[in-house]
Design an enzyme around this catalytic site. Structure first.
Site, PDB file in Angstrom:
ATOM      1  N   PRO A 343      39.638  52.222  45.698  1.00 47.69           N
ATOM      2  CA  PRO A 343      39.135  52.295  47.081  1.00 47.69           C
ATOM      3  C   PRO A 343      39.240  50.927  47.740  1.00 47.69           C
ATOM      4  O   PRO A 343      38.588  49.975  47.311  1.00 47.69           O
ATOM      5  CB  PRO A 343      37.676  52.736  46.901  1.00 47.69           C
ATOM      6  CG  PRO A 343      37.326  52.401  45.498  1.00 47.69           C
ATOM      7  CD  PRO A 343      38.581  52.442  44.702  1.00 47.69           C
ATOM      8  N   LEU A 344      40.064  50.817  48.767  1.00 47.70           N
ATOM      9  CA  LEU A 344      40.386  49.539  49.399  1.00 47.70           C
ATOM     10  C   LEU A 344      39.829  49.515  50.819  1.00 47.70           C
ATOM     11  O   LEU A 344      40.235  50.318  51.660  1.00 47.70           O
ATOM     12  CB  LEU A 344      41.903  49.320  49.425  1.00 47.70           C
ATOM     13  CG  LEU A 344      42.594  49.370  48.056  1.00 47.70           C
ATOM     14  CD1 LEU A 344      44.096  49.524  48.227  1.00 47.70           C
ATOM     15  CD2 LEU A 344      42.266  48.133  47.255  1.00 47.70           C
ATOM     16  N   GLN A 397      33.652  56.962  47.635  1.00 48.83           N
ATOM     17  CA  GLN A 397      32.827  55.890  47.083  1.00 48.83           C
ATOM     18  C   GLN A 397      31.694  55.569  48.052  1.00 48.83           C
ATOM     19  O   GLN A 397      31.943  55.360  49.246  1.00 48.83           O
ATOM     20  CB  GLN A 397      33.660  54.633  46.823  1.00 48.83           C
ATOM     21  CG  GLN A 397      32.895  53.545  46.092  1.00 48.83           C
ATOM     22  CD  GLN A 397      33.711  52.279  45.909  1.00 48.83           C
ATOM     23  OE1 GLN A 397      33.988  51.562  46.867  1.00 48.83           O
ATOM     24  NE2 GLN A 397      34.107  51.989  44.675  1.00 48.83           N
ATOM     25  N   CYS A 428      30.703  45.515  44.517  1.00 51.71           N
ATOM     26  CA  CYS A 428      31.024  44.847  45.777  1.00 51.71           C
ATOM     27  C   CYS A 428      30.419  43.445  45.786  1.00 51.71           C
ATOM     28  O   CYS A 428      29.204  43.284  45.605  1.00 51.71           O
ATOM     29  CB  CYS A 428      30.505  45.661  46.956  1.00 51.71           C
ATOM     30  SG  CYS A 428      30.886  44.936  48.561  1.00 51.71           S
ATOM     31  N   LYS A 467      31.755  52.078  39.412  1.00 57.56           N
ATOM     32  CA  LYS A 467      32.668  50.930  39.379  1.00 57.56           C
ATOM     33  C   LYS A 467      31.832  49.661  39.305  1.00 57.56           C
ATOM     34  O   LYS A 467      30.961  49.434  40.150  1.00 57.56           O
ATOM     35  CB  LYS A 467      33.563  50.903  40.619  1.00 57.56           C
ATOM     36  CG  LYS A 467      34.635  49.821  40.586  1.00 57.56           C
ATOM     37  CD  LYS A 467      35.558  49.917  41.795  1.00 57.56           C
ATOM     38  CE  LYS A 467      36.726  48.939  41.691  1.00 57.56           C
ATOM     39  NZ  LYS A 467      36.290  47.531  41.769  1.00 57.56           N
ATOM     40  N   HIS A 497      36.140  46.049  36.596  1.00 56.59           N
ATOM     41  CA  HIS A 497      36.979  44.981  37.144  1.00 56.59           C
ATOM     42  C   HIS A 497      36.718  43.729  36.320  1.00 56.59           C
ATOM     43  O   HIS A 497      35.579  43.287  36.203  1.00 56.59           O
ATOM     44  CB  HIS A 497      36.640  44.743  38.618  1.00 56.59           C
ATOM     45  CG  HIS A 497      37.519  43.742  39.286  1.00 56.59           C
ATOM     46  ND1 HIS A 497      37.330  43.338  40.594  1.00 56.59           N
ATOM     47  CD2 HIS A 497      38.605  43.049  38.850  1.00 56.59           C
ATOM     48  CE1 HIS A 497      38.251  42.458  40.915  1.00 56.59           C
ATOM     49  NE2 HIS A 497      39.020  42.270  39.862  1.00 56.59           N
ATOM     50  N   ASN A 529      40.751  47.271  35.485  1.00 54.44           N
ATOM     51  CA  ASN A 529      41.240  46.885  36.810  1.00 54.44           C
ATOM     52  C   ASN A 529      41.370  45.364  36.868  1.00 54.44           C
ATOM     53  O   ASN A 529      40.466  44.651  36.456  1.00 54.44           O
ATOM     54  CB  ASN A 529      40.270  47.394  37.881  1.00 54.44           C
ATOM     55  CG  ASN A 529      40.597  46.884  39.269  1.00 54.44           C
ATOM     56  OD1 ASN A 529      39.729  46.402  39.980  1.00 54.44           O
ATOM     57  ND2 ASN A 529      41.846  46.971  39.675  1.00 54.44           N
ATOM     58  N   GLY A 530      42.520  44.915  37.397  1.00 56.53           N
ATOM     59  CA  GLY A 530      42.696  43.480  37.617  1.00 56.53           C
ATOM     60  C   GLY A 530      44.080  42.968  37.263  1.00 56.53           C
ATOM     61  O   GLY A 530      44.550  43.143  36.132  1.00 56.53           O
TER      62      GLY A 530
END
Length: 682
Positions: A343-344, A397, A428, A467, A497, A529-530
């Site tokens: 989700p961006l 999300q 976040c 997340k 992440h 993720n990363g």
């Protein structure tokens, strides 16, 4: 290089004892003198070699630390690059433009590029190179110039005229134009000769206000329709999860019932009251000051009644048994070995997700939505939940910091949106979110985090995912402590992440830590993720034992990364193919945001935000070492043709030129400044 004969050299005596250097008193100092002589001789012998190396370095281009390694024939300087791009640019209509050809209004409204983002320095050197006021260097452009979407058009046509000449409800008080001929005379010029909406669906809902109106307008200003295409698309719902007006009014009046949420919140309140009562009644003091434990038979029986077995094995069937779904009875999603588009925020919009689906993304997720804004019925926030028909596995999300709002929001989504899973954003790093206790703040509030997860699981009929990051502080990982707890809380999937909140996007992701956490999470799926920008990065990530891979910035830099991973190859995509990708995005944007002036400029703005990432892509054929790494800064280079060079520009003015090739000239009062400084190098 000549050798040193230590035997033939004159003996070196100690300055204190005048004896040989073998004396124990100053053996170490004498050895230091000999080492100095050897060092001096080496410097003389290597002097010529060093001078030759310096000459070679002056002749060839030196690779700067952090820059990607390109073939030397493509490297250039900043001045030569911009001179080439400016001299070769032709306007949208094909003729060359110069500074003198630009209108005065455009010169006045141009915005200078932000300063280059500086590298992170050590704490010892911070006082030397840091800002005088001691403030940290941020990577985001705050207080950007904002232009209202309606400001690009001076005179607008009344919606009643657009919608088949219906009667205007405002009558003489209407501020819009009702004369079609007058509007067409003052309207901005059409962008192209064919309308994507008309060619796809047989009808353009924007009628005369469409920027491609000539394709479906008769000489007497009537909108044409293609009956065959309309019949073929009859009953087709391309976009789901739109906010209905009735639901919006109910949310604004707070008249929506949250039955399941209220049940769960009552149990939370009861448990809190019981905890307080037990805490007050466990120990009581007598008049003499001696403490006695209070425990009566009635209280023991009451406590045993409150504590119920985890699964009822006997008794009548109640409504609670029928309505409440067990974890195994909820809708299941196969997360194993899938490619997950992250989700961006801003760039992960519906048109971009459609592109990624075409390139092979398996799972897509909407942009982060604030739970309080969803509960208030904000149209802009509900737009983040929209789902295209091509998104077969889609989730939303949400972000929040309190059990009551998050539980109600989950029930609202469960009853009014078509989703396959709901994701909690507890990673976040933004200050606005973190300081309120949301995002990464949830990772340090275990009790609240548990209540949120259990409450959302109570009201959802679909899987609940989470997340997270490695932690809040850079060298203090806490994800490995949370993951076993989240398994007990019935989380369906975890995404990790490999960076902390303090790191943001500096340094590399810690995949060794992700490997250890994936073993802790088993059998619950854990996605890593990363720093994934090529299929080789993806293969190394899969070797760590994760259940799947989430791709974020790598998809923004090159959305065809999903095709590369599935086909296990490096795709040397041409500049014309990349322009076709941008053309598809513009068509999807016109379909999603509209083909009138307002929709065109909104599509352009989101395209420019995406180009601030896409310009970092370096074609495979130009690389000295394949593949490109995500933390390597692209140097100035000349492409294999002019378009490839233009797409490599990191200047916002050149991104606007690319948008003009697809969406026509920008309005006179158009201003754009990229959201992130890190992707807008001057």
């Amino acid at each position: 290089m000549s050798e040193i004969n230590l035997k033939e050299a004159e003996p070196i005596h100690c300055q204190y004892t005048r004896t040989s250097p073998n004396c124990c008193t100053c053996l170490s100092s004498c050895r230091g003198i000999v080492a100095a002589l050897v060092r001096r001789d080496l410097e003389k012998a290597c002097g010529m070699e060093n001078s030759m190396e310096e000459t070679v370095e002056k002749k060839t281009d030196v690779v700067v630390k952090g820059d990607a390694a390109l073939k030397t024939q493509f490297l250039t300087t900043k001045d030569k690059f911009h001179e080439f791009v400016d001299s070769g640019w032709k306007g949208p209509k094909g003729h060359k433009t110069s500074d003198n050809d630009k209108p005065d209004e455009e010169k006045e409204t141009s915005v200078e590029e932000p300063e280059t983002k500086k590298f992170k320095v050590d704490p010892e050197e911070r006082n030397k190179v840091g800002k005088p006021d001691g403030k940290r260097i941020r990577g985001q452009n705050k207080s950007r110039p904002h232009t209202k979407p309606n400001a690009f058009e001076e005179k607008r046509l009344c919606p009643s005229v657009i919608q088949d000449n219906k009667e205007c409800t405002y009558g003489d008080k209407c501020i819009f134009l009702h004369d079609a001929a007058e509007y067409m005379g003052s309207k901005l010029a059409d962008i192209g000769e064919s309308c994507y909406l008309y060619d796809t669906f047989g009808k353009c809902a924007y009628g005369l206000s469409c920027r491609y109106a000539k394709a479906h307008t008769t000489p007497d200003f009537k909108t044409m329709e293609n009956a065959e295409l309309i019949k073929a698309n009859e009953g087709r719902e391309t976009v789901k999860n739109s906010l209905k007006k009735e639901l919006q009014n109910q949310l604004r009046k707070r008249s929506v019932a949250f039955k399941k949420s209220e049940e769960y919140l009552k149990t939370l309140a009861n448990n809190k009251d019981k905890t307080q009562q037990l805490g007050n009644a466990v120990v009581s003091a007598d008049p003499a000051g001696e403490e006695q434990r209070v425990s009566t038979e009635a209280e023991t029986q009451q406590a045993s009644q409150d504590k119920q077995p985890p699964v009822k094995t006997i008794g009548p069937l109640t409504d609670e048994d029928v309505i409440k779904l067990r974890q195994c009875e909820k809708k299941q999603v196969d997360f194993q070995d899938k490619l997950y588009l992250a989700p961006l925020t801003t760039c992960g919009n519906l048109p971009f997700r459609r592109l990624c689906k075409r390139f092979g993304a398996d799972i897509t997720c909407g942009e982060m939505a604030m739970c309080t804004n969803l509960l208030q019925g904000q149209q802009s926030e509900w737009a983040l939940l929209k789902r295209h028909e091509s998104e077969d596995v889609f989730g939303v999300q949400v972000e929040g910091c309190f059990p009551d709002t998050m539980t109600r929001c989950a029930e609202l989504i469960n009853n009014n949106a078509d989703v396959d899973f709901v994701d909690i954003n507890s990673g976040c790093p933004i200050d606005l979110v973190y300081k309120k206790g949301g995002g990464c703040g949830l990772m340090t509030r275990n009790r609240k985090f548990e209540q949120i997860i259990k409450g959302m699981n109570h009201v959802l009929d679909v899987p609940l995912t989470v997340k997270i990051r490695t932690g809040v502080q850079e060298k203090c990982n806490i994800a490995h402590k949370l993951i076993p707890e989240m398994k007990k809380w019935d989380v369906s999937m975890i995404t990790l992440h490999g960076r902390s909140r303090e790191q943001r996007y500096t340094k590399l992701a810690d995949w060794d830590y992700i490997t250890a956490c994936s073993k802790l999470a088993s059998p619950v799926p854990l996605f890593g993720n990363g720093d994934i920008l090529s299929y080789e990065d993806a293969m190394k990530a899969k070797e760590t034992g994760v259940s799947g891979i989430m791709i974020a910035r790598g998809a923004l830099i090159k959305p065809w990364i999903f095709t590369e991973i599935k086909e296990s190859r490096h795709w040397d995509i041409s500049s014309n193919e990349r322009l076709d990708v941008l053309r598809d995005f513009s068509n999807f944007g016109l379909e999603h945001w509209g083909s009138d002036t307002r929709g065109v400029e909104k599509t352009r703005t989101f395209m420019l935000e995406w180009l601030s990432f896409m310009c970092r892509y370096i074609p495979v054929g130009l690389l000295e070492r394949v593949p490109q790494k995500i933390n390597e800064r692209p140097p100035f280079y000349m492409g294999r043709n002019y378009l490839e060079s233009l797409m490599a520009s990191q200047h916002a003015g050149d991104w606007i030129r690319i948008s003009e090739m697809l969406l026509g000239p920008v309005p006179k009062n158009f201003i754009f400044l990229p959201k992130h400084k890190a992707n807008a190098y001057k």
